[in-house]
Design a protein around this motif. Structure first.
Motif, mmCIF file in Angstrom:
data_model
loop_
_atom_site.group_PDB
_atom_site.id
_atom_site.type_symbol
_atom_site.label_atom_id
_atom_site.label_comp_id
_atom_site.label_asym_id
_atom_site.label_seq_id
_atom_site.Cartn_x
_atom_site.Cartn_y
_atom_site.Cartn_z
ATOM 1 N N GLU A 79 6.488 -1.042 -13.322
ATOM 2 C CA GLU A 79 5.746 -1.013 -14.589
ATOM 3 C C GLU A 79 5.767 -2.393 -15.242
ATOM 4 O OE1 GLU A 79 4.687 1.969 -16.761
ATOM 5 O OE2 GLU A 79 5.594 3.641 -15.691
ATOM 6 N N PRO A 95 -4.424 7.522 -20.740
ATOM 7 C CA PRO A 95 -3.041 7.989 -20.850
ATOM 8 C C PRO A 95 -2.723 9.213 -19.990
ATOM 9 C CG PRO A 95 -3.897 7.454 -23.018
ATOM 10 C CD PRO A 95 -5.054 7.354 -22.077
ATOM 11 N N HIS A 96 -3.673 10.155 -19.861
ATOM 12 C CA HIS A 96 -3.367 11.354 -19.075
ATOM 13 C C HIS A 96 -3.268 11.027 -17.588
ATOM 14 C CE1 HIS A 96 -3.840 15.447 -17.355
ATOM 15 N NE2 HIS A 96 -3.053 15.725 -18.370
ATOM 16 N N LYS A 98 -2.461 8.116 -16.444
ATOM 17 C CA LYS A 98 -1.237 7.328 -16.331
ATOM 18 C C LYS A 98 -0.042 8.269 -16.195
ATOM 19 C CE LYS A 98 -1.466 3.318 -18.904
ATOM 20 N NZ LYS A 98 -1.134 2.353 -19.946
ATOM 21 N N ALA A 99 -0.011 9.272 -17.057
ATOM 22 C CA ALA A 99 1.066 10.259 -17.030
ATOM 23 C C ALA A 99 1.111 10.947 -15.673
ATOM 24 C CB ALA A 99 0.886 11.281 -18.149
ATOM 25 N N ARG A 102 2.716 8.661 -13.104
ATOM 26 C CA ARG A 102 4.174 8.601 -13.320
ATOM 27 C C ARG A 102 4.828 9.900 -12.848
ATOM 28 N NH1 ARG A 102 3.147 6.060 -19.182
ATOM 29 N NH2 ARG A 102 3.350 3.846 -18.639
ATOM 30 N N PHE A 103 4.168 11.018 -13.099
ATOM 31 C CA PHE A 103 4.696 12.323 -12.676
ATOM 32 C C PHE A 103 4.910 12.336 -11.164
ATOM 33 C CE2 PHE A 103 5.316 16.872 -12.881
ATOM 34 C CZ PHE A 103 4.873 17.311 -11.650
#
Lengths: 232, 222
Positions: A79, A95-96, A98-99, A102-103
């Motif tokens: 990151e 953002p979603h 991106k999330a 990361r998930f």
């Protein structure tokens, strides 16, 4: 007094071992972004004072040192790299999404690595069967996520691809050592396709550690783990 | 909250992971619907929103789920970015915050889990020392700052603060005193609990302890 403005030559060092899949993530990320860096190879059985100074808490590779700033933990480093060098982004803007990236990166480390690395590679008998069953579940979720996409990141390699990328090279080696097929073409066609895509991608294909050396190393790791006495 | 925004949190009252999300939402002043989940009888909604892990917390924002507490906290920080930033703007500072939040997840959570699932007589002195050493490392990182985030609550605070209501449980099982062994951390918890976003998000430590004892009986370690 005049302020002298000068551009400092960037100093980027990566501490890695020749075989660590975690350190490989950092190599890939920097090279994908065209960032030049120096590599310091660590012998993890004989860690350098410098490594222990830079990563006193975990004492592990990879470590990134950027103009004297030390960053540890591969996903944290990734990151940092993405935020510092903005070309060829590893994470999307939304953002979603991106999330989501990361998930799946976390899923790889928390689940897939445990079931395949811990469960299948390092165990035998009933424990290995359980590890195998768990890995089948985990791979099923990855199969659903990758379906219809070239990479987990979409058209280009993203954070989740880099985090899961070890599967594209190390898994064949693990499968050879234990004599079990994990990413079966028929069972996981999309994941098998992703493996091919990723392993042959520019940059990625030039940076895999030596296959034979990895076989030797992980076979020895398996033997050592099995020889440690009766499993719990 | 903008018109038409729908924010729902699937959570369980005692969960330290759920509390992180509650604190983050409170810091940002986000209005949301809280839906308590029965983790022994998981709802269709939970299974639909988190099919991979089937766990809480899950944040559902305009119908789209986000799972994994620290992933959710970062999401909240990015979406509601105009108020109370949790992560700093400098990439190196952000990396430090992420490192320490990861440390909380790996070390403090793991210690806590071990303590919770081990019989009192089997709790080893070495494990107790390790736990206190880990907490002291956090104290070292806090230094003289009021919060890990500096002058305001940050990402690491959000990751750590839920443990403030679990420390009473660990103290009782492990037989140690946070006030005696980690006075700085103890003072930090007290200070943070004065903030409404924290006190409203955490639970009564005694209720948590009763819950922990119930869990331990179920596991056969109490």
């Amino acid at each position: 007094m005049d302020e002298m403005k000068y551009s400092m030559a960037e100093e980027i060092k990566v501490f890695r071992s020749w075989s660590s899949p975690f350190a490989l993530r950092i190599i890939w990320a920097l090279k994908l972004k065209g960032v030049e860096f120096d590599t310091i190879y660590e012998d993890l059985t004989n860690k350098s004072p410098l490594l222990l100074q830079y990563n006193p808490i975990h004492k592990k590779v990879p470590v990134l040192v950027h103009n004297g700033k030390v960053i540890c933990e591969s996903l944290v480093i990734l990151e940092y790299i993405d935020e510092t060098w903005k070309q060829n982004p590893l994470l999307p803007e939304d953002p979603h999404q991106k999330a989501n990236a990361r998930f799946w990166a976390k899923f790889g480390d928390d689940k897939v690595m445990q079931s395949i690395g811990g469960g299948v590679l390092l165990k035998e008998g009933k424990e290995q069967e359980e590890g195998f069953a768990a890995s089948m579940e985990d791979l099923k979720y990855l199969e659903e996520e990758i379906r219809g996409k070239k990479f987990f990141g979409g058209e280009t390699i993203g954070l989740a691809d880099i985090a899961l990328g070890w599967l594209a090279h190390y898994l064949d080696i693990f499968e050879e050592i234990v004599g079990l097929k994990l990413i079966d073409q028929e069972k996981f066609p999309s994941l098998a396709a992703w493996k091919q895509e990723f392993t042959n991608a520019p940059i990625i294909r030039e940076n895999w550690p030596d296959r034979d050396k990895l076989v030797t190393k992980f076979a020895a790791m398996r033997e050592a783990n099995l020889g440690k006495g009766t499993p719990k | 909250m903008a018109a038409g925004e729908q924010v729902t949190l699937l959570d369980s009252w005692a969960s330290s992971f759920g509390m992180r999300v509650r604190i983050a939402l409170a810091e940002k002043g986000v209005k949301y619907e809280y839906i308590e989940q029965d983790l022994w009888n998981k709802s269709g909604l939970l299974l639909q929103m988190n099919p991979v892990h089937k766990k809480i917390p899950v944040l559902v924002h305009n119908g789209k789920p986000v799972c994994e507490s620290l992933v959710i906290v970062q999401y909240i920080d990015e979406v509601w970015k105009d108020k109370a930033p949790l992560l700093p703007s400098d990439p190196y500072q952000r990396a430090q915050s992420r490192f320490w939040a990861d440390f909380v997840d790996r070390k403090i959570y793991e210690h806590g889990r071990m303590i919770l699932t081990t019989k009192v007589e089997d709790q080893e002195a070495a494990a107790k020392k390790d736990f206190i050493d880990t907490l002291k490392l956090m104290e070292g990182e806090l230094g003289d700052k009021p919060y890990f985030g500096g002058e305001t609550l940050g990402y690491v605070d959000v990751a750590l603060l839920p443990y403030c209501c679990w420390f009473y449980t660990y103290e009782n099982i492990l037989n140690f005193s946070l006030e005696a062994d980690c006075p700085k951390l103890n003072a930090y918890c007290k200070r943070c609990l004065q903030k409404e976003s924290v006190s409203k998000s955490l639970e009564d430590p005694k209720k948590i302890y009763d819950f922990a004892l119930m869990l331990r009986k179920k596991l056969g370690v109490e």
